[in-house]
Design a protein around this motif. Structure first.
Motif, PDB file in Angstrom:
ATOM      1  N   THR A  93       0.855  -1.202   0.000  1.00 45.01           N
ATOM      2  CA  THR A  93       0.000   0.000   0.000  1.00 45.01           C
ATOM      3  C   THR A  93       0.883   1.240   0.000  1.00 45.01           C
ATOM      4  O   THR A  93       1.956   1.253   0.611  1.00 45.01           O
ATOM      5  N   HIS A  94       0.424   2.282  -0.666  1.00 44.55           N
ATOM      6  CA  HIS A  94       1.166   3.545  -0.628  1.00 44.55           C
ATOM      7  C   HIS A  94       1.113   4.086   0.812  1.00 44.55           C
ATOM      8  O   HIS A  94       0.025   4.206   1.385  1.00 44.55           O
ATOM      9  N   PRO A  95       2.255   4.377   1.420  1.00 46.98           N
ATOM     10  CA  PRO A  95       2.248   4.805   2.830  1.00 46.98           C
ATOM     11  C   PRO A  95       1.401   6.055   3.097  1.00 46.98           C
ATOM     12  O   PRO A  95       0.937   6.253   4.212  1.00 46.98           O
ATOM     13  N   GLY A 222       3.788  16.922  -2.142  1.00 47.29           N
ATOM     14  CA  GLY A 222       4.671  16.264  -1.168  1.00 47.29           C
ATOM     15  C   GLY A 222       5.443  15.091  -1.700  1.00 47.29           C
ATOM     16  O   GLY A 222       6.514  14.754  -1.192  1.00 47.29           O
ATOM     17  N   GLY A 223       4.896  14.426  -2.719  1.00 54.47           N
ATOM     18  CA  GLY A 223       5.551  13.222  -3.225  1.00 54.47           C
ATOM     19  C   GLY A 223       6.871  13.487  -3.930  1.00 54.47           C
ATOM     20  O   GLY A 223       7.568  12.545  -4.334  1.00 54.47           O
ATOM     21  N   ALA A 224       7.251  14.772  -4.056  1.00 54.01           N
ATOM     22  CA  ALA A 224       8.457  15.095  -4.839  1.00 54.01           C
ATOM     23  C   ALA A 224       9.742  14.579  -4.190  1.00 54.01           C
ATOM     24  O   ALA A 224      10.701  14.244  -4.892  1.00 54.01           O
ATOM     25  N   ASN A 225       9.790  14.510  -2.841  1.00 55.76           N
ATOM     26  CA  ASN A 225      11.046  14.058  -2.217  1.00 55.76           C
ATOM     27  C   ASN A 225      11.329  12.584  -2.555  1.00 55.76           C
ATOM     28  O   ASN A 225      12.472  12.200  -2.830  1.00 55.76           O
ATOM     29  N   GLU A 226      10.258  11.778  -2.556  1.00 55.62           N
ATOM     30  CA  GLU A 226      10.438  10.363  -2.929  1.00 55.62           C
ATOM     31  C   GLU A 226      10.833  10.231  -4.393  1.00 55.62           C
ATOM     32  O   GLU A 226      11.707   9.434  -4.750  1.00 55.62           O
ATOM     33  N   CYS A 308      16.643  24.072  -6.711  1.00 57.63           N
ATOM     34  CA  CYS A 308      16.129  23.007  -5.840  1.00 57.63           C
ATOM     35  C   CYS A 308      15.083  23.577  -4.886  1.00 57.63           C
ATOM     36  O   CYS A 308      15.324  24.615  -4.256  1.00 57.63           O
ATOM     37  N   ASN A 309      13.965  22.897  -4.754  1.00 57.41           N
ATOM     38  CA  ASN A 309      13.023  23.250  -3.692  1.00 57.41           C
ATOM     39  C   ASN A 309      13.358  22.426  -2.443  1.00 57.41           C
ATOM     40  O   ASN A 309      14.349  21.672  -2.432  1.00 57.41           O
ATOM     41  N   ALA A 310      12.525  22.551  -1.419  1.00 59.41           N
ATOM     42  CA  ALA A 310      12.826  21.898  -0.128  1.00 59.41           C
ATOM     43  C   ALA A 310      13.003  20.391  -0.267  1.00 59.41           C
ATOM     44  O   ALA A 310      13.701  19.765   0.530  1.00 59.41           O
ATOM     45  N   ASP A 311      12.373  19.821  -1.275  1.00 59.32           N
ATOM     46  CA  ASP A 311      12.351  18.360  -1.366  1.00 59.32           C
ATOM     47  C   ASP A 311      13.650  17.738  -1.857  1.00 59.32           C
ATOM     48  O   ASP A 311      13.963  16.602  -1.509  1.00 59.32           O
ATOM     49  N   PHE A 312      14.392  18.464  -2.699  1.00 56.43           N
ATOM     50  CA  PHE A 312      15.496  17.791  -3.403  1.00 56.43           C
ATOM     51  C   PHE A 312      16.571  17.269  -2.458  1.00 56.43           C
ATOM     52  O   PHE A 312      16.908  16.080  -2.477  1.00 56.43           O
ATOM     53  N   PHE A 313      17.130  18.118  -1.617  1.00 55.92           N
ATOM     54  CA  PHE A 313      18.203  17.633  -0.734  1.00 55.92           C
ATOM     55  C   PHE A 313      17.662  16.886   0.488  1.00 55.92           C
ATOM     56  O   PHE A 313      18.427  16.264   1.229  1.00 55.92           O
ATOM     57  N   HIS A 314      16.333  16.928   0.674  1.00 61.23           N
ATOM     58  CA  HIS A 314      15.754  16.053   1.691  1.00 61.23           C
ATOM     59  C   HIS A 314      15.957  14.590   1.291  1.00 61.23           C
ATOM     60  O   HIS A 314      16.100  13.713   2.150  1.00 61.23           O
ATOM     61  N   ALA A 315      15.949  14.324  -0.009  1.00 67.59           N
ATOM     62  CA  ALA A 315      16.099  12.942  -0.475  1.00 67.59           C
ATOM     63  C   ALA A 315      17.422  12.351   0.025  1.00 67.59           C
ATOM     64  O   ALA A 315      17.441  11.312   0.702  1.00 67.59           O
ATOM     65  N   SER A 316      18.539  13.014  -0.276  1.00 64.26           N
ATOM     66  CA  SER A 316      19.838  12.460   0.161  1.00 64.26           C
ATOM     67  C   SER A 316      19.967  12.505   1.682  1.00 64.26           C
ATOM     68  O   SER A 316      20.521  11.586   2.303  1.00 64.26           O
ATOM     69  N   THR A 317      19.424  13.557   2.294  1.00 66.82           N
ATOM     70  CA  THR A 317      19.501  13.678   3.757  1.00 66.82           C
ATOM     71  C   THR A 317      18.838  12.479   4.430  1.00 66.82           C
ATOM     72  O   THR A 317      19.427  11.813   5.294  1.00 66.82           O
ATOM     73  N   TYR A 318      17.604  12.194   4.041  1.00 72.63           N
ATOM     74  CA  TYR A 318      16.890  11.062   4.648  1.00 72.63           C
ATOM     75  C   TYR A 318      17.593   9.748   4.318  1.00 72.63           C
ATOM     76  O   TYR A 318      17.674   8.846   5.149  1.00 72.63           O
ATOM     77  N   GLY A 322      19.303   6.533   6.676  1.00 66.20           N
ATOM     78  CA  GLY A 322      18.790   5.163   6.586  1.00 66.20           C
ATOM     79  C   GLY A 322      17.273   5.079   6.566  1.00 66.20           C
ATOM     80  O   GLY A 322      16.700   4.016   6.837  1.00 66.20           O
ATOM     81  N   ILE A 323      16.605   6.178   6.232  1.00 69.44           N
ATOM     82  CA  ILE A 323      15.136   6.156   6.217  1.00 69.44           C
ATOM     83  C   ILE A 323      14.660   5.586   4.884  1.00 69.44           C
ATOM     84  O   ILE A 323      15.104   6.050   3.822  1.00 69.44           O
ATOM     85  N   PRO A 324      13.761   4.587   4.910  1.00 67.85           N
ATOM     86  CA  PRO A 324      13.270   4.029   3.651  1.00 67.85           C
ATOM     87  C   PRO A 324      12.550   5.102   2.823  1.00 67.85           C
ATOM     88  O   PRO A 324      11.797   5.909   3.377  1.00 67.85           O
ATOM     89  N   THR A 325      12.784   5.067   1.515  1.00 67.66           N
ATOM     90  CA  THR A 325      12.229   6.111   0.636  1.00 67.66           C
ATOM     91  C   THR A 325      10.709   6.219   0.767  1.00 67.66           C
ATOM     92  O   THR A 325      10.155   7.324   0.740  1.00 67.66           O
ATOM     93  N   LYS A 326      10.042   5.100   0.934  1.00 65.79           N
ATOM     94  CA  LYS A 326       8.575   5.167   0.958  1.00 65.79           C
ATOM     95  C   LYS A 326       8.038   5.905   2.192  1.00 65.79           C
ATOM     96  O   LYS A 326       6.861   6.236   2.239  1.00 65.79           O
ATOM     97  N   LEU A 327       8.909   6.182   3.168  1.00 63.95           N
ATOM     98  CA  LEU A 327       8.435   6.936   4.343  1.00 63.95           C
ATOM     99  C   LEU A 327       8.700   8.443   4.222  1.00 63.95           C
ATOM    100  O   LEU A 327       8.314   9.217   5.103  1.00 63.95           O
ATOM    101  N   PHE A 328       9.337   8.862   3.135  1.00 66.62           N
ATOM    102  CA  PHE A 328       9.689  10.290   3.017  1.00 66.62           C
ATOM    103  C   PHE A 328       8.443  11.190   3.090  1.00 66.62           C
ATOM    104  O   PHE A 328       8.424  12.178   3.825  1.00 66.62           O
ATOM    105  N   THR A 329       7.441  10.872   2.286  1.00 69.45           N
ATOM    106  CA  THR A 329       6.271  11.764   2.261  1.00 69.45           C
ATOM    107  C   THR A 329       5.449  11.660   3.547  1.00 69.45           C
ATOM    108  O   THR A 329       4.964  12.688   4.044  1.00 69.45           O
TER     109      THR A 329
END
Ligand SMILES: CC(C)(COP(=O)(O)OP(=O)(O)OC[C@H]1O[C@@H](n2cnc3c(N)ncnc32)[C@H](O)[C@@H]1OP(=O)(O)O)[C@@H](O)C(=O)NCCC(=O)NCCS
Length: 374
Positions: A93-95, A222-226, A308-318, A322-329
Protein backbone atom coordinates in the motif's frame (compact mmCIF):
# COMPACT_ATOMS: atom_id res chain seq x y z
CA UNK A 1 -9.11 28.67 -23.96
CA UNK A 2 -8.85 32.45 -23.53
CA UNK A 3 -5.64 34.26 -22.44
CA UNK A 4 -7.39 35.16 -19.19
CA UNK A 5 -7.82 31.49 -18.39
CA UNK A 6 -4.21 30.63 -19.16
CA UNK A 7 -2.93 33.37 -16.87
CA UNK A 8 -5.41 32.32 -14.18
CA UNK A 9 -4.58 28.62 -14.36
CA UNK A 10 -3.82 27.14 -10.94
CA UNK A 11 -5.00 30.40 -9.29
CA UNK A 12 -1.36 31.48 -9.47
CA UNK A 13 -0.64 34.89 -7.93
CA UNK A 14 -4.16 35.35 -6.58
CA UNK A 15 -4.77 35.92 -2.89
CA UNK A 16 -7.36 33.51 -1.54
CA UNK A 17 -7.62 34.93 1.98
CA UNK A 18 -5.72 36.31 4.97
CA UNK A 19 -3.33 34.51 7.27
CA UNK A 20 -1.19 35.51 10.24
CA UNK A 21 0.74 32.23 10.11
CA UNK A 22 3.22 32.47 7.30
CA UNK A 23 4.73 34.51 4.47
CA UNK A 24 6.20 32.89 1.37
CA UNK A 25 8.43 34.76 -1.07
CA UNK A 26 8.35 38.03 0.87
CA UNK A 27 10.54 39.28 3.72
CA UNK A 28 13.80 37.92 5.14
CA UNK A 29 15.08 34.78 3.49
CA UNK A 30 11.67 34.33 1.86
CA UNK A 31 9.81 32.21 4.43
CA UNK A 32 8.54 33.25 7.85
CA UNK A 33 6.32 31.55 10.44
CA UNK A 34 4.40 34.04 12.63
CA UNK A 35 7.09 36.67 11.88
CA UNK A 36 10.14 34.46 12.52
CA UNK A 37 12.51 33.76 9.65
CA UNK A 38 12.83 30.06 8.76
CA UNK A 39 16.63 30.15 9.13
CA UNK A 40 16.28 31.66 12.61
CA UNK A 41 13.82 28.92 13.61
CA UNK A 42 15.97 26.16 12.08
CA UNK A 43 19.02 27.42 13.99
CA UNK A 44 17.45 28.33 17.31
CA UNK A 45 14.22 26.40 17.86
CA UNK A 46 12.95 22.85 18.09
CA UNK A 47 10.02 21.37 16.18
CA UNK A 48 7.89 21.30 19.33
CA UNK A 49 8.52 25.03 19.81
CA UNK A 50 7.48 25.64 16.21
CA UNK A 51 4.31 23.54 16.65
CA UNK A 52 3.49 25.56 19.76
CA UNK A 53 4.15 28.79 17.86
CA UNK A 54 1.82 27.82 15.02
CA UNK A 55 -0.97 26.72 17.36
CA UNK A 56 -0.65 29.64 19.80
CA UNK A 57 0.92 32.50 17.85
CA UNK A 58 3.89 32.86 20.25
CA UNK A 59 6.96 30.79 21.08
CA UNK A 60 6.61 29.00 24.42
CA UNK A 61 8.43 29.91 27.61
CA UNK A 62 10.61 27.21 29.14
CA UNK A 63 7.75 26.14 31.42
CA UNK A 64 5.16 26.13 28.64
CA UNK A 65 7.45 24.04 26.45
CA UNK A 66 8.08 21.48 29.17
CA UNK A 67 4.33 21.17 29.76
CA UNK A 68 3.61 20.91 26.04
CA UNK A 69 6.25 18.22 25.49
CA UNK A 70 4.93 16.22 28.42
CA UNK A 71 1.42 16.45 26.97
CA UNK A 72 2.63 15.20 23.57
CA UNK A 73 4.71 12.43 25.13
CA UNK A 74 1.65 11.09 26.93
CA UNK A 75 -0.28 10.97 23.65
CA UNK A 76 2.27 9.02 21.54
CA UNK A 77 0.75 5.55 21.80
CA UNK A 78 -2.11 4.53 19.51
CA UNK A 79 -5.26 2.58 20.47
CA UNK A 80 -5.46 -1.18 19.98
CA UNK A 81 -8.31 -0.82 17.48
CA UNK A 82 -6.15 1.41 15.29
CA UNK A 83 -3.29 -1.10 15.50
CA UNK A 84 -5.68 -3.81 14.31
CA UNK A 85 -6.69 -1.66 11.33
CA UNK A 86 -3.05 -0.92 10.47
CA UNK A 87 -2.25 -4.63 10.59
CA UNK A 88 -4.84 -5.23 7.87
CA UNK A 89 -3.21 -2.81 5.42
CA UNK A 90 -1.02 -4.64 2.89
CA UNK A 91 2.72 -4.10 2.59
CA UNK A 92 2.54 -2.68 -0.94
CA UNK A 93 0.00 0.00 0.00
CA UNK A 94 1.17 3.54 -0.63
CA UNK A 95 2.25 4.81 2.83
CA UNK A 96 0.33 8.03 2.28
CA UNK A 97 -2.83 5.92 2.04
CA UNK A 98 -1.85 4.41 5.39
CA UNK A 99 -1.51 7.88 6.91
CA UNK A 100 -4.86 8.92 5.45
CA UNK A 101 -6.59 5.83 6.84
CA UNK A 102 -4.81 6.13 10.20
CA UNK A 103 -5.90 9.74 10.55
CA UNK A 104 -9.43 9.03 9.48
CA UNK A 105 -9.78 6.00 11.75
CA UNK A 106 -8.46 7.88 14.77
CA UNK A 107 -11.21 10.39 14.04
CA UNK A 108 -13.73 7.56 14.37
CA UNK A 109 -12.61 6.39 17.77
CA UNK A 110 -11.45 9.71 19.25
CA UNK A 111 -13.64 12.27 17.43
CA UNK A 112 -13.33 16.01 17.87
CA UNK A 113 -16.71 16.47 19.51
CA UNK A 114 -16.70 20.26 19.24
CA UNK A 115 -14.26 22.99 18.34
CA UNK A 116 -13.22 23.50 21.97
CA UNK A 117 -11.30 20.24 21.41
CA UNK A 118 -9.37 21.45 18.37
CA UNK A 119 -5.99 21.77 20.11
CA UNK A 120 -6.42 18.36 21.68
CA UNK A 121 -7.22 16.81 18.29
CA UNK A 122 -4.26 18.52 16.60
CA UNK A 123 -1.84 17.51 19.36
CA UNK A 124 -3.15 13.97 19.34
CA UNK A 125 -2.43 13.62 15.64
CA UNK A 126 0.97 15.28 16.06
CA UNK A 127 1.95 12.84 18.79
CA UNK A 128 0.42 9.75 17.14
CA UNK A 129 1.50 10.10 13.50
CA UNK A 130 5.02 8.63 14.00
CA UNK A 131 3.42 5.56 15.60
CA UNK A 132 0.81 5.21 12.84
CA UNK A 133 3.55 5.29 10.21
CA UNK A 134 6.06 3.04 11.96
CA UNK A 135 3.61 0.52 13.42
CA UNK A 136 2.22 -0.23 9.97
CA UNK A 137 5.66 -0.19 8.34
CA UNK A 138 7.34 -2.52 10.81
CA UNK A 139 4.39 -4.90 10.95
CA UNK A 140 3.81 -5.13 7.20
CA UNK A 141 7.51 -5.28 6.26
CA UNK A 142 9.16 -7.16 9.15
CA UNK A 143 6.19 -8.82 10.88
CA UNK A 144 7.10 -6.98 14.09
CA UNK A 145 4.55 -5.35 16.41
CA UNK A 146 6.53 -2.43 17.80
CA UNK A 147 6.09 -0.65 21.10
CA UNK A 148 4.66 2.72 20.05
CA UNK A 149 5.86 4.58 23.13
CA UNK A 150 9.30 5.96 23.80
CA UNK A 151 10.96 8.34 26.21
CA UNK A 152 12.83 10.14 23.42
CA UNK A 153 12.89 13.89 24.10
CA UNK A 154 11.68 15.04 20.69
CA UNK A 155 9.08 13.84 18.21
CA UNK A 156 11.82 13.54 15.58
CA UNK A 157 13.86 11.34 17.93
CA UNK A 158 10.72 9.36 18.79
CA UNK A 159 10.11 8.64 15.11
CA UNK A 160 13.69 7.45 14.54
CA UNK A 161 13.46 5.30 17.67
CA UNK A 162 10.26 3.60 16.47
CA UNK A 163 11.75 3.04 13.04
CA UNK A 164 15.14 1.69 14.11
CA UNK A 165 14.39 0.21 17.53
CA UNK A 166 17.17 2.24 19.15
CA UNK A 167 17.85 5.81 20.19
CA UNK A 168 19.14 7.99 17.34
CA UNK A 169 22.45 9.82 17.52
CA UNK A 170 22.21 13.43 18.67
CA UNK A 171 23.08 14.51 15.12
CA UNK A 172 20.32 12.45 13.49
CA UNK A 173 17.79 13.63 16.04
CA UNK A 174 18.71 17.24 15.31
CA UNK A 175 18.54 16.74 11.53
CA UNK A 176 15.07 15.25 11.88
CA UNK A 177 14.07 18.14 14.10
CA UNK A 178 15.27 20.70 11.53
CA UNK A 179 13.58 18.80 8.72
CA UNK A 180 10.26 18.84 10.60
CA UNK A 181 10.68 22.59 11.16
CA UNK A 182 11.32 23.22 7.46
CA UNK A 183 8.24 21.27 6.35
CA UNK A 184 5.89 22.58 9.06
CA UNK A 185 4.11 25.41 7.29
CA UNK A 186 3.90 27.04 3.86
CA UNK A 187 0.94 29.38 3.56
CA UNK A 188 -1.81 28.53 1.03
CA UNK A 189 -0.18 25.53 -0.66
CA UNK A 190 -2.49 22.92 -2.18
CA UNK A 191 -2.86 20.66 0.87
CA UNK A 192 -3.28 23.54 3.32
CA UNK A 193 -5.87 25.11 1.07
CA UNK A 194 -7.69 21.76 1.02
CA UNK A 195 -7.71 21.77 4.83
CA UNK A 196 -9.05 25.34 4.90
CA UNK A 197 -11.80 24.62 2.38
CA UNK A 198 -12.87 21.64 4.48
CA UNK A 199 -12.69 23.70 7.69
CA UNK A 200 -14.80 26.42 6.10
CA UNK A 201 -17.74 24.01 5.94
CA UNK A 202 -17.39 23.66 9.75
CA UNK A 203 -16.23 20.08 9.36
CA UNK A 204 -14.11 18.38 12.03
CA UNK A 205 -10.30 18.45 12.41
CA UNK A 206 -9.82 14.82 11.35
CA UNK A 207 -11.70 15.36 8.08
CA UNK A 208 -9.67 18.49 7.33
CA UNK A 209 -6.38 16.68 7.92
CA UNK A 210 -7.46 13.54 6.05
CA UNK A 211 -8.28 15.65 2.99
CA UNK A 212 -4.97 17.47 3.26
CA UNK A 213 -3.05 14.17 3.36
CA UNK A 214 -4.76 13.09 0.14
CA UNK A 215 -3.69 16.35 -1.50
CA UNK A 216 -0.11 16.16 -0.27
CA UNK A 217 0.18 12.64 -1.71
CA UNK A 218 0.60 13.81 -5.31
CA UNK A 219 4.09 13.99 -6.88
CA UNK A 220 3.66 17.66 -7.76
CA UNK A 221 3.35 18.42 -4.03
CA UNK A 222 4.67 16.26 -1.17
CA UNK A 223 5.55 13.22 -3.23
CA UNK A 224 8.46 15.09 -4.84
CA UNK A 225 11.05 14.06 -2.22
CA UNK A 226 10.44 10.36 -2.93
CA UNK A 227 10.44 10.94 -6.67
CA UNK A 228 13.73 12.87 -6.37
CA UNK A 229 15.25 9.94 -4.46
CA UNK A 230 14.13 7.45 -7.09
CA UNK A 231 15.75 9.63 -9.72
CA UNK A 232 19.12 10.32 -8.09
CA UNK A 233 19.52 6.67 -7.14
CA UNK A 234 19.58 5.85 -10.86
CA UNK A 235 22.51 8.19 -11.52
CA UNK A 236 25.92 6.56 -11.22
CA UNK A 237 28.05 9.73 -11.12
CA UNK A 238 27.75 13.53 -11.44
CA UNK A 239 28.51 13.26 -15.18
CA UNK A 240 25.90 10.52 -15.62
CA UNK A 241 23.38 12.69 -13.74
CA UNK A 242 23.92 15.61 -16.11
CA UNK A 243 23.66 13.42 -19.19
CA UNK A 244 20.47 11.69 -18.05
CA UNK A 245 18.88 14.93 -16.91
CA UNK A 246 19.55 16.49 -20.31
CA UNK A 247 17.62 13.61 -21.85
CA UNK A 248 14.75 14.07 -19.41
CA UNK A 249 14.50 17.75 -20.23
CA UNK A 250 14.59 16.98 -23.94
CA UNK A 251 11.68 14.61 -23.44
CA UNK A 252 9.94 17.42 -21.52
CA UNK A 253 9.85 15.37 -18.33
CA UNK A 254 9.43 17.21 -15.02
CA UNK A 255 12.44 16.88 -12.75
CA UNK A 256 11.15 16.29 -9.24
CA UNK A 257 12.51 18.46 -6.46
CA UNK A 258 13.03 21.48 -8.73
CA UNK A 259 11.00 24.63 -9.28
CA UNK A 260 8.30 26.24 -7.22
CA UNK A 261 4.94 27.89 -7.73
CA UNK A 262 5.93 31.03 -5.77
CA UNK A 263 9.70 31.22 -5.25
CA UNK A 264 11.43 32.41 -8.42
CA UNK A 265 15.17 32.01 -7.87
CA UNK A 266 15.64 29.89 -4.74
CA UNK A 267 13.78 28.09 -1.97
CA UNK A 268 15.05 29.27 1.45
CA UNK A 269 14.62 25.79 2.88
CA UNK A 270 17.07 24.31 0.38
CA UNK A 271 20.23 25.94 1.70
CA UNK A 272 19.43 24.64 5.19
CA UNK A 273 18.70 21.03 4.32
CA UNK A 274 21.52 20.96 1.74
CA UNK A 275 24.03 21.87 4.48
CA UNK A 276 22.76 18.95 6.58
CA UNK A 277 22.98 16.61 3.61
CA UNK A 278 26.63 17.61 3.16
CA UNK A 279 27.37 17.01 6.87
CA UNK A 280 25.70 13.59 6.79
CA UNK A 281 27.59 12.67 3.63
CA UNK A 282 30.88 13.49 5.36
CA UNK A 283 29.79 11.50 8.42
CA UNK A 284 28.83 8.59 6.18
CA UNK A 285 32.17 8.59 4.35
CA UNK A 286 30.48 7.99 0.98
CA UNK A 287 29.64 11.38 -0.47
CA UNK A 288 28.52 10.15 -3.90
CA UNK A 289 24.79 10.78 -3.37
CA UNK A 290 25.52 14.32 -2.19
CA UNK A 291 27.93 14.94 -5.08
CA UNK A 292 25.36 13.68 -7.60
CA UNK A 293 22.72 15.92 -6.01
CA UNK A 294 25.00 18.96 -6.30
CA UNK A 295 25.61 18.11 -9.97
CA UNK A 296 21.85 17.98 -10.55
CA UNK A 297 21.44 21.35 -8.85
CA UNK A 298 24.17 22.95 -10.99
CA UNK A 299 22.85 21.41 -14.19
CA UNK A 300 19.25 22.54 -13.64
CA UNK A 301 20.31 26.07 -12.81
CA UNK A 302 22.71 26.34 -15.76
CA UNK A 303 20.30 24.92 -18.32
CA UNK A 304 16.84 25.99 -17.11
CA UNK A 305 17.41 28.48 -14.28
CA UNK A 306 15.44 26.05 -12.12
CA UNK A 307 16.49 25.71 -8.49
CA UNK A 308 16.13 23.01 -5.84
CA UNK A 309 13.02 23.25 -3.69
CA UNK A 310 12.83 21.90 -0.13
CA UNK A 311 12.35 18.36 -1.37
CA UNK A 312 15.50 17.79 -3.40
CA UNK A 313 18.20 17.63 -0.73
CA UNK A 314 15.75 16.05 1.69
CA UNK A 315 16.10 12.94 -0.47
CA UNK A 316 19.84 12.46 0.16
CA UNK A 317 19.50 13.68 3.76
CA UNK A 318 16.89 11.06 4.65
CA UNK A 319 18.76 8.40 2.69
CA UNK A 320 21.95 9.08 4.66
CA UNK A 321 19.94 8.56 7.85
CA UNK A 322 18.79 5.16 6.59
CA UNK A 323 15.14 6.16 6.22
CA UNK A 324 13.27 4.03 3.65
CA UNK A 325 12.23 6.11 0.64
CA UNK A 326 8.58 5.17 0.96
CA UNK A 327 8.44 6.94 4.34
CA UNK A 328 9.69 10.29 3.02
CA UNK A 329 6.27 11.76 2.26
CA UNK A 330 4.64 10.42 5.45
CA UNK A 331 7.36 12.27 7.41
CA UNK A 332 6.21 15.41 5.60
CA UNK A 333 2.71 14.65 6.97
CA UNK A 334 4.06 14.39 10.54
CA UNK A 335 5.43 17.90 10.13
CA UNK A 336 2.90 19.71 7.92
CA UNK A 337 0.09 18.57 10.17
CA UNK A 338 1.07 21.53 12.36
CA UNK A 339 0.56 24.03 9.55
CA UNK A 340 -2.68 22.37 8.42
CA UNK A 341 -4.15 22.34 11.92
CA UNK A 342 -3.09 25.93 12.55
CA UNK A 343 -4.85 26.97 9.35
CA UNK A 344 -7.97 25.04 10.33
CA UNK A 345 -8.00 26.93 13.64
CA UNK A 346 -7.42 30.25 11.87
CA UNK A 347 -10.19 29.56 9.34
CA UNK A 348 -12.61 28.69 12.13
CA UNK A 349 -11.74 31.88 14.03
CA UNK A 350 -13.11 34.06 11.23
CA UNK A 351 -15.07 31.75 8.99
CA UNK A 352 -17.05 32.14 5.85
CA UNK A 353 -17.56 29.11 3.65
CA UNK A 354 -15.02 29.07 0.80
CA UNK A 355 -17.00 28.92 -2.38
CA UNK A 356 -15.40 30.54 -5.43
CA UNK A 357 -17.01 30.77 -8.86
CA UNK A 358 -15.91 29.33 -12.20
CA UNK A 359 -15.81 30.78 -15.71
CA UNK A 360 -18.13 28.58 -17.75
CA UNK A 361 -16.65 27.08 -20.94
CA UNK A 362 -19.26 24.40 -21.72
CA UNK A 363 -22.12 23.92 -24.18
CA UNK A 364 -24.66 26.62 -25.01
CA UNK A 365 -28.03 26.22 -23.24
CA UNK A 366 -29.92 23.21 -24.73
CA UNK A 367 -32.81 20.91 -23.99
CA UNK A 368 -32.87 17.20 -23.16
CA UNK A 369 -33.83 15.00 -26.12
CA UNK A 370 -35.85 11.93 -25.24
CA UNK A 371 -33.45 8.99 -24.91
CA UNK A 372 -35.00 7.26 -27.94
CA UNK A 373 -33.89 10.19 -30.15
CA UNK A 374 -30.26 10.52 -28.97
C1 LIG B 1 6.42 23.02 -8.21
C2 LIG B 1 5.77 23.11 -9.59
C3 LIG B 1 4.50 22.22 -9.59
C4 LIG B 1 5.40 24.55 -9.88
O1 LIG B 1 4.70 24.56 -11.08
P1 LIG B 1 4.46 25.91 -11.87
O2 LIG B 1 4.11 27.01 -10.94
O3 LIG B 1 3.49 25.58 -12.95
O4 LIG B 1 5.91 26.18 -12.48
P2 LIG B 1 6.43 27.40 -13.30
O5 LIG B 1 5.29 28.24 -13.79
O6 LIG B 1 7.49 28.06 -12.53
O7 LIG B 1 7.08 26.68 -14.57
C5 LIG B 1 7.80 27.43 -15.50
C6 LIG B 1 8.35 26.51 -16.55
O8 LIG B 1 9.35 25.69 -15.99
C7 LIG B 1 9.02 24.33 -16.20
N1 LIG B 1 9.32 23.59 -14.99
C8 LIG B 1 8.96 23.94 -13.74
N2 LIG B 1 9.40 23.03 -12.87
C9 LIG B 1 10.05 22.11 -13.61
C10 LIG B 1 10.70 20.93 -13.26
N3 LIG B 1 10.78 20.52 -11.99
N4 LIG B 1 11.27 20.20 -14.24
C11 LIG B 1 11.20 20.60 -15.52
N5 LIG B 1 10.59 21.73 -15.91
C12 LIG B 1 10.01 22.46 -14.96
C13 LIG B 1 7.53 24.31 -16.44
O9 LIG B 1 7.12 23.16 -17.15
C14 LIG B 1 7.35 25.59 -17.20
O10 LIG B 1 7.77 25.36 -18.52
P3 LIG B 1 6.91 25.91 -19.76
O11 LIG B 1 6.86 27.39 -19.55
O12 LIG B 1 7.70 25.45 -20.95
O13 LIG B 1 5.57 25.24 -19.61
C15 LIG B 1 6.75 22.64 -10.69
O14 LIG B 1 7.94 23.39 -10.60
C16 LIG B 1 7.04 21.17 -10.59
O15 LIG B 1 6.27 20.35 -11.10
N6 LIG B 1 8.17 20.78 -9.91
C17 LIG B 1 8.47 19.39 -9.73
C18 LIG B 1 7.65 18.82 -8.58
C19 LIG B 1 8.15 19.29 -7.25
O16 LIG B 1 9.33 19.32 -6.97
N7 LIG B 1 7.19 19.65 -6.38
C20 LIG B 1 7.47 20.09 -5.04
C21 LIG B 1 7.14 21.53 -4.89
S1 LIG B 1 7.68 22.16 -3.31
Amino acid sequence: MSDKKISGAGLRGQSAGDTALCTVGQSGSGLTYCGYDISDLADNATFEEVAYLLFNGELPTRGELAEYKAELLAMRDIPKALKEVLKLIPKDTHPMDVMRTGCSFLGNIEPEVDFSEQNKAANRLLAAFPAIMCYWYKFSHDGVEIDCTSEEESLGGHFLRLLNGESPSAQHERVMDVSLILYAEHEFNASTFTARVCASTLSDMFSCITGAIGTLRGPLHGGANEAAMDMIQKFTSPADAKEKMAGMLERKEKIMGFGHAIYRTSDPRNVIIKAWSEKLAAENGDTSLYDISVACEEFMWDTKKLFCNADFFHASTYNYMGIPTKLFTPIFVCSRLTGWAAHVMEQRSNNRIIRPSADYTGAEPRTVKPISER
